[in-house]
Write a protein that holds these residues in place. Structure first.
Motif, PDB file in Angstrom:
ATOM      1  N   HIS A   1       0.980  -1.067  -0.041  1.00 18.51           N
ATOM      2  CA  HIS A   1      -0.005   0.087  -0.018  1.00 18.51           C
ATOM      3  C   HIS A   1       0.800   1.128  -0.032  1.00 18.51           C
ATOM      4  O   HIS A   1       0.476   2.563   0.005  1.00 18.51           O
ATOM      5  N   ALA A   2       2.164   1.237  -0.093  1.00 18.61           N
ATOM      6  CA  ALA A   2       3.103   2.161  -0.318  1.00 18.61           C
ATOM      7  C   ALA A   2       2.676   3.180  -1.502  1.00 18.61           C
ATOM      8  O   ALA A   2       2.138   2.599  -2.530  1.00 18.61           O
TER       9      ALA A   2
ATOM     10  N   ASN B   1       7.178   5.485  -3.549  1.00 17.43           N
ATOM     11  CA  ASN B   1       7.296   4.155  -2.769  1.00 17.43           C
ATOM     12  C   ASN B   1       7.414   4.382  -1.288  1.00 17.43           C
ATOM     13  O   ASN B   1       8.204   3.687  -0.673  1.00 17.43           O
ATOM     14  N   GLU B   2       6.904   5.519  -0.753  1.00 17.53           N
ATOM     15  CA  GLU B   2       6.842   5.671   0.720  1.00 17.53           C
ATOM     16  C   GLU B   2       5.739   4.988   1.386  1.00 17.53           C
ATOM     17  O   GLU B   2       4.493   5.051   1.102  1.00 17.53           O
ATOM     18  N   LEU B   3       5.994   4.667   2.706  1.00 14.96           N
ATOM     19  CA  LEU B   3       5.159   3.936   3.436  1.00 14.96           C
ATOM     20  C   LEU B   3       4.311   5.005   4.005  1.00 14.96           C
ATOM     21  O   LEU B   3       4.469   6.101   4.219  1.00 14.96           O
ATOM     22  N   SER B   4       3.091   4.612   4.384  1.00 15.78           N
ATOM     23  CA  SER B   4       1.972   5.292   5.209  1.00 15.78           C
ATOM     24  C   SER B   4       2.343   5.746   6.430  1.00 15.78           C
ATOM     25  O   SER B   4       3.236   4.905   7.393  1.00 15.78           O
TER      26      SER B   4
ATOM     27  N   ARG C   1       8.413  -2.776   7.901  1.00 14.68           N
ATOM     28  CA  ARG C   1       8.985  -1.434   8.367  1.00 14.68           C
ATOM     29  C   ARG C   1      10.303  -1.353   8.658  1.00 14.68           C
ATOM     30  O   ARG C   1      10.981  -0.310   8.409  1.00 14.68           O
ATOM     31  N   ALA C   2      10.561  -2.495   9.323  1.00 14.48           N
ATOM     32  CA  ALA C   2      12.280  -2.515   9.893  1.00 14.48           C
ATOM     33  C   ALA C   2      13.029  -2.686   8.700  1.00 14.48           C
ATOM     34  O   ALA C   2      14.092  -1.938   8.633  1.00 14.48           O
ATOM     35  N   ALA C   3      12.552  -3.474   7.816  1.00 15.89           N
ATOM     36  CA  ALA C   3      13.509  -3.834   6.583  1.00 15.89           C
ATOM     37  C   ALA C   3      13.629  -2.347   5.531  1.00 15.89           C
ATOM     38  O   ALA C   3      14.349  -2.213   5.096  1.00 15.89           O
ATOM     39  N   LEU C   4      12.704  -1.636   5.649  1.00 15.23           N
ATOM     40  CA  LEU C   4      12.543  -0.522   4.947  1.00 15.23           C
ATOM     41  C   LEU C   4      13.028   0.627   5.729  1.00 15.23           C
ATOM     42  O   LEU C   4      12.925   2.013   5.120  1.00 15.23           O
ATOM     43  N   ASP C   5      13.797   0.440   6.641  1.00 15.86           N
ATOM     44  CA  ASP C   5      14.427   1.694   7.286  1.00 15.86           C
ATOM     45  C   ASP C   5      13.253   2.794   8.050  1.00 15.86           C
ATOM     46  O   ASP C   5      13.576   4.082   8.086  1.00 15.86           O
ATOM     47  N   ALA C   6      12.145   2.397   8.302  1.00 15.12           N
ATOM     48  CA  ALA C   6      11.309   3.053   9.033  1.00 15.12           C
ATOM     49  C   ALA C   6      10.717   2.202  10.149  1.00 15.12           C
ATOM     50  O   ALA C   6       9.366   2.145  10.244  1.00 15.12           O
ATOM     51  N   PRO C   7      11.615   1.488  10.958  1.00 18.08           N
ATOM     52  CA  PRO C   7      10.888   0.861  11.980  1.00 18.08           C
ATOM     53  C   PRO C   7      10.105   1.508  13.169  1.00 18.08           C
ATOM     54  O   PRO C   7      10.345   2.642  13.403  1.00 18.08           O
ATOM     55  N   LEU C   8       9.254   0.605  13.830  1.00 17.77           N
ATOM     56  CA  LEU C   8       8.554   1.075  14.839  1.00 17.77           C
ATOM     57  C   LEU C   8       9.689   0.881  16.251  1.00 17.77           C
ATOM     58  O   LEU C   8      10.125  -0.217  16.044  1.00 17.77           O
ATOM     59  N   GLU C   9       9.338   1.425  16.944  1.00 22.89           N
ATOM     60  CA  GLU C   9      10.117   1.526  18.338  1.00 22.89           C
ATOM     61  C   GLU C   9       9.478   0.780  19.415  1.00 22.89           C
ATOM     62  O   GLU C   9       9.871   0.218  20.072  1.00 22.89           O
ATOM     63  N   ARG C  10       8.318   1.061  19.301  1.00 26.46           N
ATOM     64  CA  ARG C  10       7.298   0.494  20.518  1.00 26.46           C
ATOM     65  C   ARG C  10       5.916  -0.039  20.057  1.00 26.46           C
ATOM     66  O   ARG C  10       5.252   0.922  19.284  1.00 26.46           O
ATOM     67  N   ILE C  11       5.446  -1.161  20.629  1.00 26.39           N
ATOM     68  CA  ILE C  11       4.114  -1.295  20.279  1.00 26.39           C
ATOM     69  C   ILE C  11       3.433  -1.930  21.694  1.00 26.39           C
ATOM     70  O   ILE C  11       3.855  -2.514  22.444  1.00 26.39           O
TER      71      ILE C  11
END
Length: 537
Positions: free
Chosen positions: A461-462, A467-470, A495-505
């Motif tokens: 859905h980028a 090619n940018e993530l939501s 998101r981790a692979a695309l260098d836009a990682p989540l830090e906390r869930i």
């Protein structure tokens, strides 16, 4: 040399215990070799021999002796006077060992690390604990929970002294029971003139009636000069009127937060107080009213930084002009909560926008979410919460959001970082929705179609153009809802692979039942589990 530490004292007591035990073994040997004792039943000899295998003081009952007591039966074996004297010495020896063990056990509790913390560390911890939500303060109850200050005061003599000498521990006074016994006067005494926070919640007991609340207030009113927070919640309008009568002409110079909530009443009941705190409330900055109205454009509703209006029905609902005057009277407002019904906006009528440049937090719900959000100009808004939306309202809200320009200007919320959705029945979010709110770093979804958001975050859905993530800046995700693990895992990994990682869930409790699933997520992100969320914050 004197004993200077608890460990030294315990070591000396252990040495004395060893001496007593050695003497005890010698006495037992003398007893068991006596012919009159050897004639006693075999089971008694066996118990005696088993008890003599003592390899060092361990604080257990293994050193105790079970000796045959001389019987009055003429046919049973009788101890000689010498053996009887030795038996008495053993019993005396064991009594001494019991005393020594009790002293060692008592002193050993002080070796726990938490009990060795100095007062300058304990006092801040105790203060934080005293600000936590308090249980029913029913003193003298053998089954109910006890207030935090009483719990810590019962741990040790040191903790009790610290608790009694720390007035701040006794300033959070919560009443949910009609008979709090001595809790109120105890807090008023031990708080020693410090500002106090009072919470009276009548919903937990139908015995906490208007006359009972009036009696409680008669105790509190002489201390109104040090009220810092007063919150009353009731389902009975009569109780609110009782409080209103007490506070009508009162002067509360230190009061910062006032809450009067008619909550859960039958029908759309509402309360109108024609005056409140007319004696003055110079420090008041935060107000919450549920189904209640006062003169909106006069003191004490001035210079507020937090305004919380919920479920204002036909008589209490504000008109646009009233709402504009309320905002004008508080030019530095930072938090605004509008839940349920609150402002009467006529269909088809245009209203001038309302600028609130200082606003940082906004929560809106009800029938006019889209219209209210369009009216409010909030360039500095950091947190937005949308509650109790149906799908139509959500569609209208999304459609009303202008897309920002390439330089980031032109959007409705240029500084927005946190978006929360509470009980929202939503259509599937679109790329337009995320592009209209490009600066989001924290998303909270509570009972609001979590799977639809997770699908939006998938790689497929980028944006096709770049090619940018939501929400590429998203770092924290809170999901209190049913969660598809595989969908969530895919989002986290991609998101981790695309260098836009989540830090906390932050996830709801059902996830904790399968620790292996949580462990796989923790390879990419910090995971916290919550068991409940207070939606009435």
């Amino acid at each position: 040399m004197g004993l200077t530490t608890i460990r030294d004292i315990i070591a000396e007591l252990n040495r004395q215990a060893a001496e007593h035990q050695a003497h005890r073994l010698l006495l037992i040997k003398q007893i068991t070799t006596d012919p009159t004792y050897q004639a006693s039943p075999a089971r008694e000899v066996k118990r005696l021999q088993e008890s003599s295998h003592w390899n060092g003081y361990s604080g257990s009952d293994s050193w105790r002796v079970f000796l045959n007591i001389p019987s009055t039966d003429v046919n049973s074996p009788q101890f000689s006077p010498a053996v009887s004297a030795l038996v008495n010495q053993v019993h005396s020896n064991e009594a001494s060992l019991s005393c020594i063990r009790a002293r060692i056990d008592a002193l050993s509790t002080f070796l726990h690390p938490v009990l060795r913390l100095p007062p300058e560390v304990l006092v801040p911890i105790f203060k934080l604990g005293s600000r936590m939500p308090q249980d029913d303060p029913i003193l003298g109850s053998s089954t109910g929970p006890r207030p935090f200050p009483l719990v810590v005061a019962a741990v040790s003599r040191q903790w009790r002294e610290i608790a009694i000498k720390t007035p701040d521990l006794w300033t959070n006074i919560t009443i949910r029971h009609p008979r709090p016994y001595g809790w109120i006067p105890l807090c008023l005494e031990r708080s020693r003139g410090q500002p106090i926070d009072i919470t009276i919640d009548c919903r937990c007991s139908n015995l906490l009636t208007g006359p009972m609340v009036d009696h409680l207030l008669s105790v509190f009113m002489p201390h109104i000069h040090r009220w810092r927070r007063f919150a009353l919640t009731s389902s009975d309008p009569a109780t609110i009127y009782v409080v209103g009568a007490r506070l009508a002409d009162a002067h509360a110079p230190m009061l910062r937060h006032l809450q009067l909530s008619l909550n859960g009443s039958s029908g759309n009941q509402e309360v109108i107080l024609h005056k409140i705190l007319q004696g003055g409330a110079e420090a008041l900055t935060s107000v919450r009213f549920d189904s209640l109205a006062t003169p909106w454009d006069s003191a004490p509703l001035v210079n507020l930084t937090t305004l919380d209006l919920r479920w204002l029905w036909l008589q209490t609902r504000l008109h646009y002009e009233q709402f504009r005057h309320v905002l004008s009277a508080s030019p530095n407002i930072r938090a605004l909560i509008l839940r349920g019904t609150y402002i009467n906006l006529h269909t088809g009528r245009a209203y001038p926008p309302l600028s609130i440049p200082t606003l940082r937090y906004l929560e809106i719900s009800g029938d006019h979410v889209c219209r209210m959000s369009s009216l409010l100009i909030t360039p500095s808004l950091k947190e937005l919460a949308l509650a109790n939306l149906d799908e139509t309202e959500f569609r209208e809200f999304v459609a009303s959001l202008p897309l920002p320009n390439a330089d980031g200007s032109g959007g409705r919320y240029p500084s927005l970082q946190s978006l929360s959705l509470l009980n929202a029945s939503m259509c599937t979010p679109t790329k337009r929705f995320t592009r209209a709110l490009p600066t989001i770093t924290h998303l909270t979804v509570i009972n609001s179609a979590t799977s639809k958001f997770l699908q939006l975050f998938r790689k497929e859905h980028a944006d096709t153009e770049d090619n940018e993530l939501s929400w590429p800046h998203l770092r924290k995700l809170t999901l209190v809802d049913e969660v598809d693990y595989f969908l969530l895992y895919g989002v986290v990994r991609e998101r981790a692979a695309l260098d836009a990682p989540l830090e906390r869930i932050v996830l709801n409790a059902p996830f904790i039942h399968d620790e292996s699933l949580v462990a796989t997520l923790e390879k990419f992100v910090e995971v916290d589990i919550v068991k409940g969320v207070d939606l009435d914050h």
